[in-house]
Write a protein that holds these residues in place. Sequence first.
Motif, short mmCIF file in Angstrom:
data_model
loop_
_atom_site.label_atom_id
_atom_site.label_comp_id
_atom_site.label_asym_id
_atom_site.label_seq_id
_atom_site.Cartn_x
_atom_site.Cartn_y
_atom_site.Cartn_z
N GLU A 26 24.51 20.80 -45.15
CA GLU A 26 23.56 20.46 -44.09
C GLU A 26 23.05 21.66 -43.31
O GLU A 26 22.15 21.51 -42.48
N ASP A 27 23.63 22.86 -43.50
CA ASP A 27 23.04 24.04 -42.89
C ASP A 27 21.65 24.26 -43.48
O ASP A 27 21.34 23.79 -44.56
N ASP A 52 21.93 25.72 -38.02
CA ASP A 52 23.03 24.77 -38.17
C ASP A 52 22.81 23.60 -37.22
O ASP A 52 22.84 23.77 -36.01
N GLY A 53 22.56 22.42 -37.78
CA GLY A 53 22.35 21.24 -36.95
C GLY A 53 23.60 20.87 -36.16
O GLY A 53 24.73 21.00 -36.65
N GLY A 60 20.53 16.24 -36.50
CA GLY A 60 20.84 17.67 -36.43
C GLY A 60 20.29 18.44 -37.63
O GLY A 60 19.70 19.52 -37.47
N MET A 61 20.47 17.91 -38.82
CA MET A 61 19.97 18.58 -40.01
C MET A 61 18.44 18.68 -39.96
O MET A 61 17.86 19.71 -40.32
N ALA A 63 16.62 18.81 -37.31
CA ALA A 63 16.27 19.81 -36.31
C ALA A 63 16.38 21.22 -36.88
O ALA A 63 15.51 22.07 -36.66
N ALA A 64 17.45 21.48 -37.63
CA ALA A 64 17.62 22.79 -38.27
C ALA A 64 16.47 23.07 -39.23
O ALA A 64 15.93 24.18 -39.28
N ILE A 99 11.47 19.22 -31.02
CA ILE A 99 12.75 18.56 -31.26
C ILE A 99 13.21 17.80 -30.02
O ILE A 99 13.74 16.68 -30.11
N GLY A 113 18.31 15.19 -31.82
CA GLY A 113 18.20 16.38 -32.65
C GLY A 113 18.60 17.62 -31.90
O GLY A 113 18.38 17.72 -30.69
N ALA A 115 19.90 22.05 -32.88
CA ALA A 115 20.37 23.00 -33.89
C ALA A 115 20.65 24.35 -33.26
O ALA A 115 19.89 24.82 -32.40
N TYR A 162 20.75 25.46 -27.48
CA TYR A 162 20.41 25.03 -28.83
C TYR A 162 18.93 24.64 -28.87
O TYR A 162 18.32 24.30 -27.85
#
Length: 244
Positions: A26-27, A52-53, A60-61, A63-64, A99, A113, A115, A162
């Motif tokens: 997921e990074d 990294d979310g 989160g993913m 958003a990254a 985001i 979201g 990251a 973040y």
Amino acid sequence: MNQTERKGNAVVSWLKNAKGNGKPYEDRYRMLTREVPLVRKSGRGEIVAVLDGIGTAPLGMAAAQAVADCLLDFYRKPDKNPANIQGLMTLLQSANMVINTWGCVPGTDRPLGGAAGTIVWIHDGQVTTVHAGDTAGILIRQGETPKLLTTFHEFDGGISRYFGLGRKLELEMRSEWIEAGDLILLLSDGVTKVISATEAANLVLEMYEKSGDIAFAVEGLVTRARNKRSLDDITAILVEVSDE
């Protein structure tokens, strides 16, 4: 493993990543080097990033990925994004605000979201780092102590800065002069949770000096993190600065 190798040009970079804890990787990352025609023609330098979310954010993913994607506009839309640090910072803050508009998990103040991210812009003999969260960047020069380009923005078991925080986000920024032979190491917290940033830098330098191979060095670091039973996604990018 994804890789970029361009002997004799400004940057040679290698990426190594690994799934953590049996879950999908997921990074996110972005490698905008001169191997990419759009980057090469632009004359705007090169950008490499690790994102990294946030684990507690359902998106989160995403958003990254949004931050990684916005970096393309530094080259695609030069009229809107000046080739200077303010242009890059404005672009990243715009992604942060988008985001943030995703809102929060219903009934909570947890963002949908968010990251962490470390973005390095290599230009005009310098590396400029823009950073938020618990990813890391290190400048490695033979014969010198590794220089941390980032600090950890952590508070009460979480991260205090973040992408997705909105108007409160203060991005960390610093610039350093670089020279041929320097190495720039970017890490997600899947590495730094089990190996300190300084230890990771020293390990990479030791393996590079023995082998002369940046791919071998970064693969060795990822293997060490996995052997230490890191439960998070592992991402490491190693950039070698060459003569140009």
